[in-house]
Design a protein around this motif. Sequence first.
Motif, PDB file in Angstrom:
ATOM      1  N   UNK A  14       1.157  -1.262   0.017  1.00 25.31           N
ATOM      2  CA  UNK A  14      -0.032   0.480   0.473  1.00 25.31           C
ATOM      3  C   UNK A  14       0.688   1.121  -0.114  1.00 25.31           C
ATOM      4  N   UNK A  15       0.617   2.296  -1.233  1.00 27.63           N
ATOM      5  CA  UNK A  15       1.208   3.415  -1.224  1.00 27.63           C
ATOM      6  C   UNK A  15       1.229   4.584  -0.009  1.00 27.63           C
ATOM      7  N   UNK A  16       1.874   4.833   0.632  1.00 26.79           N
ATOM      8  CA  UNK A  16       1.254   5.638   1.364  1.00 26.79           C
ATOM      9  C   UNK A  16       2.711   7.224   2.003  1.00 26.79           C
ATOM     10  N   UNK A  17       2.219   7.937   1.707  1.00 26.49           N
ATOM     11  CA  UNK A  17       2.624   9.553   1.781  1.00 26.49           C
ATOM     12  C   UNK A  17       3.743   9.451   3.480  1.00 26.49           C
ATOM     13  N   UNK A  18       4.271  10.714   3.437  1.00 28.89           N
ATOM     14  CA  UNK A  18       5.282  10.820   4.331  1.00 28.89           C
ATOM     15  C   UNK A  18       4.442  10.912   6.247  1.00 28.89           C
ATOM     16  N   UNK A  19       3.367  11.745   6.090  1.00 25.99           N
ATOM     17  CA  UNK A  19       2.607  11.481   7.267  1.00 25.99           C
ATOM     18  C   UNK A  19       2.525  10.848   7.713  1.00 25.99           C
ATOM     19  N   UNK A  20       1.392   9.938   6.647  1.00 26.29           N
ATOM     20  CA  UNK A  20       1.122   8.523   6.693  1.00 26.29           C
ATOM     21  C   UNK A  20       1.261   7.183   7.317  1.00 26.29           C
ATOM     22  N   UNK A  49      -6.125  -9.803  11.395  1.00 18.38           N
ATOM     23  CA  UNK A  49      -6.655  -8.187  11.397  1.00 18.38           C
ATOM     24  C   UNK A  49      -5.127  -7.237  11.081  1.00 18.38           C
ATOM     25  N   UNK A  50      -6.011  -5.881  10.724  1.00 16.38           N
ATOM     26  CA  UNK A  50      -5.146  -4.896  10.730  1.00 16.38           C
ATOM     27  C   UNK A  50      -4.325  -4.441  11.935  1.00 16.38           C
ATOM     28  N   UNK A  51      -2.635  -4.487  12.769  1.00 17.33           N
ATOM     29  CA  UNK A  51      -2.655  -3.977  14.104  1.00 17.33           C
ATOM     30  C   UNK A  51      -2.229  -2.625  13.716  1.00 17.33           C
ATOM     31  N   UNK A  52      -2.415  -1.480  12.619  1.00 14.20           N
ATOM     32  CA  UNK A  52      -2.103  -0.288  12.946  1.00 14.20           C
ATOM     33  C   UNK A  52      -3.963   0.339  12.303  1.00 14.20           C
ATOM     34  N   UNK A  53      -4.649  -0.623  12.487  1.00 15.38           N
ATOM     35  CA  UNK A  53      -6.166  -0.038  12.319  1.00 15.38           C
ATOM     36  C   UNK A  53      -6.284   1.226  12.021  1.00 15.38           C
ATOM     37  N   UNK A  54      -5.595   2.295  13.762  1.00 15.09           N
ATOM     38  CA  UNK A  54      -6.385   3.806  14.009  1.00 15.09           C
ATOM     39  C   UNK A  54      -5.514   4.721  13.218  1.00 15.09           C
ATOM     40  N   UNK A  55      -4.983   4.107  11.801  1.00 15.21           N
ATOM     41  CA  UNK A  55      -3.694   5.203  11.402  1.00 15.21           C
ATOM     42  C   UNK A  55      -3.058   4.302  10.116  1.00 15.21           C
ATOM     43  N   UNK A  56      -4.024   3.611   9.775  1.00 19.04           N
ATOM     44  CA  UNK A  56      -3.736   2.997   8.047  1.00 19.04           C
ATOM     45  C   UNK A  56      -4.260   4.134   7.205  1.00 19.04           C
ATOM     46  N   UNK A  57      -3.540   3.774   6.295  1.00 15.47           N
ATOM     47  CA  UNK A  57      -2.907   5.154   5.409  1.00 15.47           C
ATOM     48  C   UNK A  57      -4.063   5.108   4.447  1.00 15.47           C
ATOM     49  N   UNK A  58      -4.278   6.276   4.281  1.00 10.58           N
ATOM     50  CA  UNK A  58      -5.251   6.654   2.889  1.00 10.58           C
ATOM     51  C   UNK A  58      -6.090   5.282   2.403  1.00 10.58           C
ATOM     52  N   UNK A  59      -4.896   4.683   1.133  1.00 11.24           N
ATOM     53  CA  UNK A  59      -5.543   3.813   0.665  1.00 11.24           C
ATOM     54  C   UNK A  59      -6.050   2.579   1.426  1.00 11.24           C
ATOM     55  N   UNK A  60      -5.661   2.410   2.561  1.00  6.89           N
ATOM     56  CA  UNK A  60      -6.972   1.078   3.401  1.00  6.89           C
ATOM     57  C   UNK A  60      -7.824   2.037   3.567  1.00  6.89           C
ATOM     58  N   UNK A  61      -8.109   3.142   3.958  1.00  2.50           N
ATOM     59  CA  UNK A  61      -9.702   3.422   4.365  1.00  2.50           C
ATOM     60  C   UNK A  61     -10.516   3.636   3.018  1.00  2.50           C
TER      61      UNK A  61
END
Length: 135
Positions: A14-20, A49-61
């Motif tokens: 999953x691509x993620x931005x620097x902040x993500x 499950x996703x272990x970083x769900x609260x901060x998952x990247x936009x792509x995942x959202x």
Amino acid sequence: MRCDDGCGACCGVVPAGYDEYNAIIEYALAHGIKPIAQGVTCPFYQEGKCTVYPVRPTMCHVFGHVKEMPCVKGYNVNVDPKIVRKAVEESGKDSAVLLHEALVDFGIVKSTSEVLGDLTSLLEAAMAAQRALNR
Ligand code: SF4
Ligand code: SF4
């Protein structure tokens, strides 16, 4: 949208931005989460499950909410294209550009002109869909 428990079929690269990226690192460190190398599966998809769900990247959202990223099980709930277009018009391209620069830095992307258009479009759609979903 519906999502099967423990599926994770869309949890790949999953691509993620620097902040993500930074938010994920911070969250993982704070919660003692360690990424696991497991082929093309996301290193943070663990025990169903996703272990970083609260901060998952936009792509995942937005997975399953834009036609470019369909749920392989067909549970898509796509956002109205008019809402997406309006959100795109209101959004900047900074995240897409930064992400592309990172991909070039890591040697994942060879040519700027080759992929920037596609990447920008995809990220714009993803960001716009997320904004639309948050309204
Ligand atoms: S969005 Fe679809 S592919 Fe992804 S985890 Fe949910 S059911 Fe599986
Ligand atoms: S960050 Fe979470 S939701 Fe996104 S691909 Fe990885 S495990 Fe799946």
